[in-house]
Design a protein around this motif. Sequence first.
Motif, PDB file in Angstrom:
ATOM      1  N   ARG A  66       0.858  -1.190   0.000  1.00 15.25           N
ATOM      2  CA  ARG A  66       0.000   0.000   0.000  1.00 15.25           C
ATOM      3  C   ARG A  66       0.891   1.237   0.000  1.00 15.25           C
ATOM      4  O   ARG A  66       1.760   1.393   0.853  1.00 15.25           O
ATOM      5  CB  ARG A  66      -0.913   0.009   1.222  1.00 15.25           C
ATOM      6  CG  ARG A  66      -2.119  -0.892   1.103  1.00 15.25           C
ATOM      7  CD  ARG A  66      -2.969  -0.845   2.361  1.00 15.25           C
ATOM      8  NE  ARG A  66      -3.584   0.462   2.589  1.00 15.25           N
ATOM      9  CZ  ARG A  66      -4.320   0.748   3.656  1.00 15.25           C
ATOM     10  NH1 ARG A  66      -4.513  -0.163   4.595  1.00 15.25           N
ATOM     11  NH2 ARG A  66      -4.859   1.938   3.802  1.00 15.25           N
ATOM     12  N   ILE A  67       0.668   2.102  -0.948  1.00 13.13           N
ATOM     13  CA  ILE A  67       1.494   3.300  -1.077  1.00 13.13           C
ATOM     14  C   ILE A  67       0.597   4.523  -0.964  1.00 13.13           C
ATOM     15  O   ILE A  67      -0.385   4.666  -1.690  1.00 13.13           O
ATOM     16  CB  ILE A  67       2.248   3.302  -2.421  1.00 13.13           C
ATOM     17  CG1 ILE A  67       3.180   2.081  -2.490  1.00 13.13           C
ATOM     18  CG2 ILE A  67       3.048   4.593  -2.601  1.00 13.13           C
ATOM     19  CD1 ILE A  67       3.875   1.905  -3.812  1.00 13.13           C
ATOM     20  N   SER A  68       0.934   5.393  -0.047  1.00 14.07           N
ATOM     21  CA  SER A  68       0.147   6.609   0.185  1.00 14.07           C
ATOM     22  C   SER A  68       0.430   7.631  -0.909  1.00 14.07           C
ATOM     23  O   SER A  68       1.546   7.694  -1.437  1.00 14.07           O
ATOM     24  CB  SER A  68       0.511   7.204   1.539  1.00 14.07           C
ATOM     25  OG  SER A  68      -0.044   8.500   1.684  1.00 14.07           O
ATOM     26  N   PRO A  69      -0.580   8.445  -1.272  1.00 11.39           N
ATOM     27  CA  PRO A  69      -0.306   9.536  -2.222  1.00 11.39           C
ATOM     28  C   PRO A  69       0.609  10.600  -1.636  1.00 11.39           C
ATOM     29  O   PRO A  69       1.230  11.359  -2.368  1.00 11.39           O
ATOM     30  CB  PRO A  69      -1.693  10.098  -2.529  1.00 11.39           C
ATOM     31  CG  PRO A  69      -2.540   9.712  -1.372  1.00 11.39           C
ATOM     32  CD  PRO A  69      -1.994   8.400  -0.891  1.00 11.39           C
ATOM     33  N   ARG A  70       0.720  10.655  -0.308  1.00  9.43           N
ATOM     34  CA  ARG A  70       1.618  11.611   0.331  1.00  9.43           C
ATOM     35  C   ARG A  70       3.030  11.029   0.405  1.00  9.43           C
ATOM     36  O   ARG A  70       3.212   9.822   0.540  1.00  9.43           O
ATOM     37  CB  ARG A  70       1.164  11.906   1.761  1.00  9.43           C
ATOM     38  CG  ARG A  70      -0.138  12.639   1.881  1.00  9.43           C
ATOM     39  CD  ARG A  70      -0.404  12.928   3.344  1.00  9.43           C
ATOM     40  NE  ARG A  70      -1.675  13.623   3.561  1.00  9.43           N
ATOM     41  CZ  ARG A  70      -2.097  14.044   4.739  1.00  9.43           C
ATOM     42  NH1 ARG A  70      -1.343  13.827   5.815  1.00  9.43           N
ATOM     43  NH2 ARG A  70      -3.251  14.664   4.851  1.00  9.43           N
ATOM     44  N   THR A  71       4.012  11.893   0.336  1.00 12.57           N
ATOM     45  CA  THR A  71       5.388  11.488   0.613  1.00 12.57           C
ATOM     46  C   THR A  71       5.878  12.286   1.822  1.00 12.57           C
ATOM     47  O   THR A  71       5.167  13.146   2.338  1.00 12.57           O
ATOM     48  CB  THR A  71       6.315  11.762  -0.584  1.00 12.57           C
ATOM     49  OG1 THR A  71       6.510  13.176  -0.716  1.00 12.57           O
ATOM     50  CG2 THR A  71       5.723  11.202  -1.885  1.00 12.57           C
ATOM     51  N   ARG A  72       7.104  12.012   2.241  1.00  9.63           N
ATOM     52  CA  ARG A  72       7.682  12.748   3.373  1.00  9.63           C
ATOM     53  C   ARG A  72       7.968  14.210   3.017  1.00  9.63           C
ATOM     54  O   ARG A  72       8.139  15.041   3.902  1.00  9.63           O
ATOM     55  CB  ARG A  72       8.977  12.072   3.822  1.00  9.63           C
ATOM     56  CG  ARG A  72       8.797  10.664   4.340  1.00  9.63           C
ATOM     57  CD  ARG A  72       8.324  10.610   5.760  1.00  9.63           C
ATOM     58  NE  ARG A  72       9.299  11.161   6.696  1.00  9.63           N
ATOM     59  CZ  ARG A  72       9.138  11.158   8.003  1.00  9.63           C
ATOM     60  NH1 ARG A  72       8.036  10.632   8.546  1.00  9.63           N
ATOM     61  NH2 ARG A  72      10.051  11.681   8.794  1.00  9.63           N
ATOM     62  N   VAL A  73       8.050  14.500   1.716  1.00 10.46           N
ATOM     63  CA  VAL A  73       8.223  15.891   1.285  1.00 10.46           C
ATOM     64  C   VAL A  73       6.828  16.514   1.223  1.00 10.46           C
ATOM     65  O   VAL A  73       5.954  16.010   0.510  1.00 10.46           O
ATOM     66  CB  VAL A  73       8.910  15.979  -0.091  1.00 10.46           C
ATOM     67  CG1 VAL A  73       9.201  17.435  -0.438  1.00 10.46           C
ATOM     68  CG2 VAL A  73      10.201  15.175  -0.087  1.00 10.46           C
ATOM     69  N   PRO A  74       6.576  17.595   1.949  1.00 10.48           N
ATOM     70  CA  PRO A  74       5.203  18.093   2.110  1.00 10.48           C
ATOM     71  C   PRO A  74       4.471  18.427   0.815  1.00 10.48           C
ATOM     72  O   PRO A  74       3.252  18.319   0.762  1.00 10.48           O
ATOM     73  CB  PRO A  74       5.391  19.359   2.966  1.00 10.48           C
ATOM     74  CG  PRO A  74       6.665  19.137   3.704  1.00 10.48           C
ATOM     75  CD  PRO A  74       7.547  18.353   2.779  1.00 10.48           C
ATOM     76  N   ASN A  75       5.199  18.818  -0.238  1.00 15.32           N
ATOM     77  CA  ASN A  75       4.513  19.238  -1.470  1.00 15.32           C
ATOM     78  C   ASN A  75       4.758  18.284  -2.638  1.00 15.32           C
ATOM     79  O   ASN A  75       4.595  18.648  -3.794  1.00 15.32           O
ATOM     80  CB  ASN A  75       4.919  20.667  -1.852  1.00 15.32           C
ATOM     81  CG  ASN A  75       6.393  20.789  -2.221  1.00 15.32           C
ATOM     82  OD1 ASN A  75       7.210  19.966  -1.813  1.00 15.32           O
ATOM     83  ND2 ASN A  75       6.727  21.823  -2.988  1.00 15.32           N
ATOM     84  N   LEU A  76       5.145  17.033  -2.336  1.00 11.17           N
ATOM     85  CA  LEU A  76       5.328  16.022  -3.381  1.00 11.17           C
ATOM     86  C   LEU A  76       4.343  14.880  -3.149  1.00 11.17           C
ATOM     87  O   LEU A  76       4.301  14.291  -2.068  1.00 11.17           O
ATOM     88  CB  LEU A  76       6.756  15.478  -3.374  1.00 11.17           C
ATOM     89  CG  LEU A  76       7.058  14.326  -4.346  1.00 11.17           C
ATOM     90  CD1 LEU A  76       6.852  14.763  -5.797  1.00 11.17           C
ATOM     91  CD2 LEU A  76       8.479  13.802  -4.144  1.00 11.17           C
ATOM     92  N   ASN A 123       0.034   2.148  -9.201  1.00 14.51           N
ATOM     93  CA  ASN A 123       0.767   1.443  -8.154  1.00 14.51           C
ATOM     94  C   ASN A 123       0.286   1.760  -6.751  1.00 14.51           C
ATOM     95  O   ASN A 123       0.731   1.140  -5.787  1.00 14.51           O
ATOM     96  CB  ASN A 123       2.258   1.768  -8.286  1.00 14.51           C
ATOM     97  CG  ASN A 123       2.817   1.301  -9.607  1.00 14.51           C
ATOM     98  OD1 ASN A 123       3.006   0.113  -9.829  1.00 14.51           O
ATOM     99  ND2 ASN A 123       3.055   2.241 -10.512  1.00 14.51           N
ATOM    100  N   LEU A 124      -0.603   2.747  -6.605  1.00 13.55           N
ATOM    101  CA  LEU A 124      -1.042   3.124  -5.266  1.00 13.55           C
ATOM    102  C   LEU A 124      -2.058   2.143  -4.693  1.00 13.55           C
ATOM    103  O   LEU A 124      -1.902   1.661  -3.579  1.00 13.55           O
ATOM    104  CB  LEU A 124      -1.641   4.538  -5.282  1.00 13.55           C
ATOM    105  CG  LEU A 124      -0.653   5.674  -4.987  1.00 13.55           C
ATOM    106  CD1 LEU A 124       0.452   5.724  -6.037  1.00 13.55           C
ATOM    107  CD2 LEU A 124      -1.371   7.013  -4.912  1.00 13.55           C
ATOM    108  N   ASN A 125      -3.107   1.871  -5.439  1.00 17.48           N
ATOM    109  CA  ASN A 125      -4.191   1.042  -4.921  1.00 17.48           C
ATOM    110  C   ASN A 125      -4.607  -0.074  -5.871  1.00 17.48           C
ATOM    111  O   ASN A 125      -4.555  -1.236  -5.530  1.00 17.48           O
ATOM    112  CB  ASN A 125      -5.424   1.915  -4.612  1.00 17.48           C
ATOM    113  CG  ASN A 125      -5.232   2.751  -3.372  1.00 17.48           C
ATOM    114  OD1 ASN A 125      -5.144   2.227  -2.281  1.00 17.48           O
ATOM    115  ND2 ASN A 125      -5.156   4.058  -3.547  1.00 17.48           N
ATOM    116  N   LEU A 126      -5.025   0.329  -7.063  1.00 21.21           N
ATOM    117  CA  LEU A 126      -5.599  -0.632  -7.997  1.00 21.21           C
ATOM    118  C   LEU A 126      -5.271  -0.185  -9.410  1.00 21.21           C
ATOM    119  O   LEU A 126      -5.293   1.010  -9.707  1.00 21.21           O
ATOM    120  CB  LEU A 126      -7.124  -0.703  -7.804  1.00 21.21           C
ATOM    121  CG  LEU A 126      -7.899  -1.744  -8.614  1.00 21.21           C
ATOM    122  CD1 LEU A 126      -7.531  -3.154  -8.156  1.00 21.21           C
ATOM    123  CD2 LEU A 126      -9.414  -1.521  -8.468  1.00 21.21           C
TER     124      LEU A 126
END
Length: 503
Positions: A453-463, A469-472
């Motif tokens: 499971r990959i979140s649309p958010r990254t550790r960089v606040p604006n990326l 590859n995120l969900n389906l």
Amino acid sequence: MNNYDVIIIGSGLGGLVCGAILSKHGYKVCIYEKNKQMGGCLQTYARDKVIFDSGVHYIGGLAPGQNLYEVFDYLGIMRHLKIRQMDEDGFDRITFGDSNKEFKIAQGYDNFIRQLLVEFPEERTALHNYCSKVREVCAKFPLYNLRVGDGQEKESVMGLNTKEVIASITDNERLRQVLAGNNLLYAGVADKTPFYIHALVLNSYIESAWKCVDGGSQIAKWLGRCIMDNGGVIRRHAEVKRIVDTGGNISHVQLGDGQIARATHFISNLHPAQTMAITESDLIRNAYRARVSSLENGIGPFVLNVVLKPQSFPYLNYNVYHHESSDAWAGIDYTTDDWPQTFAVMAAAGSKEPAFAESLAIMTYMRYGELDKWKNTFNTVSHETDRGPDYEAFKEEKANRLLDRVEKRFPGLRNCIHSYYAATPLSYRDYLGTTDGSMYGVLKDYKDPLRTRISPRTRVPNLYLTGQNLNLHGILGVTMSAVMTCGEFIGLEKLVDAIRNRS
């Protein structure tokens, strides 16, 4: 270069839907696409004056009130699409071995049961239980149902295995294989594929199944028009080479020609591993980079795009999924000697001769490792390279082996063929941007569902991330992932309400 509110890297469906939604909500959007044609798997190409799809051979959920229809209608493109509904009594037909018996997968749950009862009259309870299980699992995914809910809902069903769930529903071995028979749709692996993948994909087609008339690139065209009508920009032949962090936020991207583009926010539609490879930021932990780069991708395809002689082959308003053995899961584990063990035949929906097929797409599995000899070559319309005679000989040998198998299922097909063109995982890698030509990106595993499971958010606040590859995967899956990504900007509840209450 110009400053934008949002720069989107890649014009695949995820990037285009993000661009269309955000531009509709007033964001100044620019999409950078490395290829000549936008759309990713929506791309089409022509051979011998016949249009071929790169990846979109049929779509589910496009009837009024269904999830994909709702999003496309919200974006204003639904009314423009030329689509044709597939055979309601059997949009997919499953066959095995040398038998001509077809098992029909029908649209509408009552009809789905009714058609399979013809071949399995003793399995009424099992078929009802199967349909109930599919719908029960689908109901656990809020965004799939265009609602905002607790993300933990789905966790209760993500650890279910497709093969095991189907086996628990019926003891009839042939019915088990039929229910898994179109698993080429998600590159099913018997000991890995989660049941939620099977359920979400199959449910969308059982609700309604459609083909795009004259190709799926029309979806990209109208999404692009939506973006530009809202003041957005799409730049082609513009590959993003670097994503650069300055002071804890991404400040700009650098293109292949050295140009710099700045924005407030950035969305990558690339594979997460590729995104991490070009992102220069200390905020992305090495452990996260390692996790993303180590994710296993699913298998790639070998596709034969066949141009048919005029009025020689009837138009099939359904797809055929064939298995050489009685095991619908076996085809993905082929050996070089017994390849191909499974294939799908899909007739393109054209507008010229509705009663006859102009072309066929014949698809089977192919591992990227078979192409090691040519893995350092790159070939697209923009960067043409001859991979050499050995590669052409490889494709020709594979094409003939595949046609020999298909000819057994459709006697006389070779006499109907005007020409054919083969695509390998290298073609998918070069045109669609996957690292290894995978059909559907990151391989999901029921034994460790949270890892993939990959979140649309990254550790960089604006990326942010988007894409299959995120969900389906698939048109529906990627569209919903784009809605999820845009929810980070607009507010997911506000966006879902806007989609549902658009009138």
